[in-house]
Design a protein around this motif. Structure first.
Motif, short mmCIF file in Angstrom:
data_model
loop_
_atom_site.label_atom_id
_atom_site.label_comp_id
_atom_site.label_asym_id
_atom_site.label_seq_id
_atom_site.Cartn_x
_atom_site.Cartn_y
_atom_site.Cartn_z
N LYS A 296 0.82 -1.22 0.00
CA LYS A 296 0.00 0.00 0.00
C LYS A 296 0.86 1.26 0.00
O LYS A 296 0.39 2.35 -0.37
N ASP A 297 2.11 1.13 0.45
CA ASP A 297 3.00 2.28 0.53
C ASP A 297 3.82 2.49 -0.74
O ASP A 297 4.62 3.41 -0.82
N VAL A 298 3.64 1.62 -1.73
CA VAL A 298 4.37 1.75 -2.98
C VAL A 298 3.89 3.00 -3.72
O VAL A 298 2.69 3.17 -3.94
N VAL A 299 4.83 3.86 -4.09
CA VAL A 299 4.47 5.11 -4.76
C VAL A 299 4.97 5.13 -6.21
O VAL A 299 5.08 6.17 -6.82
N ARG A 300 5.26 3.95 -6.74
CA ARG A 300 5.57 3.84 -8.15
C ARG A 300 4.28 3.52 -8.91
O ARG A 300 3.19 3.69 -8.38
N HIS A 301 4.40 3.01 -10.12
CA HIS A 301 3.24 2.67 -10.92
C HIS A 301 2.33 1.71 -10.14
O HIS A 301 2.83 0.78 -9.49
N PRO A 302 1.00 1.89 -10.18
CA PRO A 302 0.08 1.01 -9.44
C PRO A 302 0.28 -0.46 -9.74
O PRO A 302 0.00 -1.32 -8.90
N LEU A 303 0.79 -0.78 -10.93
CA LEU A 303 1.02 -2.17 -11.28
C LEU A 303 2.06 -2.82 -10.37
O LEU A 303 2.04 -4.04 -10.14
N VAL A 304 2.98 -2.00 -9.82
CA VAL A 304 4.00 -2.53 -8.92
C VAL A 304 3.34 -3.15 -7.69
O VAL A 304 3.78 -4.19 -7.18
N GLN A 305 2.27 -2.52 -7.17
CA GLN A 305 1.55 -3.07 -6.04
C GLN A 305 1.02 -4.46 -6.36
O GLN A 305 1.11 -5.39 -5.54
N GLU A 306 0.45 -4.62 -7.55
CA GLU A 306 -0.10 -5.91 -7.95
C GLU A 306 1.00 -6.96 -8.11
O GLU A 306 0.81 -8.13 -7.76
N ILE A 307 2.15 -6.54 -8.63
CA ILE A 307 3.28 -7.47 -8.77
C ILE A 307 3.75 -7.96 -7.41
O ILE A 307 3.99 -9.16 -7.20
N ILE A 308 3.86 -7.03 -6.46
CA ILE A 308 4.31 -7.39 -5.12
C ILE A 308 3.33 -8.34 -4.46
O ILE A 308 3.72 -9.35 -3.84
N LYS A 309 2.03 -8.07 -4.59
CA LYS A 309 1.02 -8.95 -4.00
C LYS A 309 1.05 -10.34 -4.64
O LYS A 309 0.90 -11.36 -3.96
N ALA A 310 1.24 -10.39 -5.96
CA ALA A 310 1.28 -11.67 -6.66
C ALA A 310 2.46 -12.51 -6.19
O ALA A 310 2.33 -13.73 -5.95
N TYR A 311 3.64 -11.88 -6.05
CA TYR A 311 4.81 -12.62 -5.58
C TYR A 311 4.64 -13.06 -4.12
O TYR A 311 5.05 -14.17 -3.75
N ALA A 312 4.03 -12.20 -3.29
CA ALA A 312 3.80 -12.57 -1.89
C ALA A 312 2.88 -13.79 -1.81
O ALA A 312 3.10 -14.70 -1.00
N LYS A 313 1.84 -13.80 -2.63
CA LYS A 313 0.91 -14.93 -2.66
C LYS A 313 1.62 -16.20 -3.12
O LYS A 313 1.44 -17.29 -2.55
N TYR A 314 2.46 -16.06 -4.16
CA TYR A 314 3.22 -17.21 -4.66
C TYR A 314 4.15 -17.76 -3.59
O TYR A 314 4.22 -18.98 -3.38
N ASP A 315 4.89 -16.87 -2.91
CA ASP A 315 5.81 -17.31 -1.86
C ASP A 315 5.08 -18.02 -0.74
O ASP A 315 5.57 -19.01 -0.18
N GLU A 316 3.90 -17.50 -0.39
CA GLU A 316 3.09 -18.12 0.66
C GLU A 316 2.66 -19.53 0.26
O GLU A 316 2.72 -20.46 1.07
N GLN A 318 4.19 -21.47 -1.92
CA GLN A 318 5.38 -22.33 -1.94
C GLN A 318 5.76 -22.79 -0.54
O GLN A 318 6.15 -23.94 -0.34
N GLU A 319 5.65 -21.88 0.43
CA GLU A 319 5.98 -22.23 1.81
C GLU A 319 5.01 -23.28 2.35
O GLU A 319 5.42 -24.21 3.06
N LYS A 320 3.73 -23.16 1.98
CA LYS A 320 2.74 -24.16 2.41
C LYS A 320 3.07 -25.53 1.83
O LYS A 320 2.96 -26.56 2.50
N ARG A 321 3.51 -25.56 0.55
CA ARG A 321 3.87 -26.82 -0.10
C ARG A 321 5.09 -27.45 0.58
O ARG A 321 5.13 -28.67 0.80
N ARG A 325 5.17 -31.04 2.50
CA ARG A 325 6.08 -32.11 2.14
C ARG A 325 6.86 -32.60 3.35
O ARG A 325 7.04 -33.80 3.55
N LYS A 326 7.30 -31.66 4.20
CA LYS A 326 8.04 -32.04 5.42
C LYS A 326 7.17 -32.87 6.34
O LYS A 326 7.62 -33.84 6.96
N THR A 327 5.89 -32.47 6.45
CA THR A 327 4.95 -33.19 7.32
C THR A 327 4.75 -34.61 6.80
O THR A 327 4.72 -35.58 7.58
N ASN A 328 4.60 -34.75 5.50
CA ASN A 328 4.38 -36.07 4.89
C ASN A 328 5.59 -36.97 5.01
O ASN A 328 5.47 -38.19 5.13
N ASP A 329 6.77 -36.32 4.95
CA ASP A 329 8.01 -37.12 5.07
C ASP A 329 8.20 -37.64 6.49
O ASP A 329 8.78 -38.67 6.71
#
Length: 329
Positions: A296-316, A318-321, A325-329
């Protein structure tokens, strides 16, 4: 569905509110599902009552900003909408816009978001401040502005700008040129901020006199930095040992700002980030404040906010996966 009328103050420039090709009003209509039309000296709002309430709050705020002689842009409209949607209210002070410095061209440097406003206040009130968040939130730029302001007002005698020389696995020895040529690419963002505040000639003059020093973090070892405004940028790429070394350099009359983005760590996988470790160790010490920025504090192009949110969601995800996997192992 309800209809509501907002009276426009006499003399207020509606073209500034509407924006080029009515882009500001169209943005507001789409975000809050309302219809907005101009009728003489009033705005007509139509939509669900809750949406109309929020649209009215945003419009009233934007009109206040225009009335005090400031320009409305897409970033301000988006931020006002977000704050109203998530916090249920916003006032002019929450929008920031405090002038903290003046550029060499005479342009005021102002905070633009609540996160930036809190960051600047933290710098004013603490000896050490950590500014942590994604690119485009103004962490380094505002720190440089505050440093120049402190120098001009004689609160400090010098400014020291530093970064760890770690970028995407590159080694300084493989870069061409002498030492200054090797480190300049790593320090370029710090130079850019200084040039805007002081101009190229002014910056070089201060640098030649030793009033402003720009150097790799390794050059801080063994020194005590008194009466200085010190900025450590890209601190996510420090090791715990480097971070401890840097923080223990601070002397009397000095202020240190540490900025970084913990999602952009370029250290080898077997190395811990000194920034992540320091925020855990130092979070309850008086005189030290940790400011966390979000998209929300990003003051560049509004698309940067969407990119940051998309990567955050992806990282989250990946961490769940990985956890699964560790639990199953």
């Amino acid at each position: 569905m309800i209809n509501r009328e907002i009276e426009v103050p006499q003399g207020l420039d509606l073209s500034s509110l509407f924006g080029s090709f009515d882009e500001n009003i169209k943005l507001l209509e789409k975000a809050l599902s309302v219809n907005i039309a101009q009728r003489d000296n009033a705005l007509k709002l139509a939509g669900e009552e809750d949406n109309v309430d929020k649209a009215q709050e945003v419009i009233n705020l934007l009109m206040q900003i225009i009335a005090r002689g400031e320009q409305i842009d897409r970033q301000k409209v988006l931020y006002a909408i977000t704050m109203v949607q998530e916090n249920g209210g916003i006032d002019l002070k929450m929008m920031g816009d405090d002038c903290i410095a003046v550029s060499v061209k005479g342009h005021p440097i102002k905070t633009k978001t609540l996160g930036q406003k809190r960051y600047v206040e933290a710098i004013d009130n603490n000896t050490i401040v950590f500014g942590i968040g994604p690119a485009g939130t103004g962490k380094t730029y505002l720190a440089v502005a505050k440093a120049v302001t402190a120098l001009r007002s004689k609160e400090v005698n010098r400014i020291i700008l530093t970064r760890p020389a770690v970028e995407a696995g590159e080694k300084l020895g493989f870069l061409p040129g002498d030492l200054q040529n090797k480190v300049d690419p790593y320090l370029r963002p710090l130079y850019d901020g200084m040039y805007e505040m002081l101009g190229g000639e002014g910056f070089l003059r201060y640098q030649e006199k030793g009033v402003i020093e720009v150097a790799p973090l390794a050059y801080m070892r063994g020194r005590t930095l008194d009466n200085a405004f010190i900025i450590l940028d890209e601190a996510q790429n420090t090791t715990p040992e480097q971070m401890k070394m840097f923080l223990t350099r601070i002397g009397y009359g000095s202020k240190a700002i540490v900025t970084g983005d913990i999602t952009q760590i370029d250290l080898p996988r077997d190395k811990r980030s000194g920034l992540k470790e320091a925020t855990r160790i130092l979070k309850n010490i008086e005189g030290i404040e940790i400011c966390n920025f979000t998209e929300k504090d990003v003051v560049r192009h509004p698309l940067v906010q969407e990119i940051i949110k998309a990567y955050a969601k992806y990282d989250e995800e990946q961490e769940k996966r990985r956890t699964k996997r560790k639990t199953n192992d």
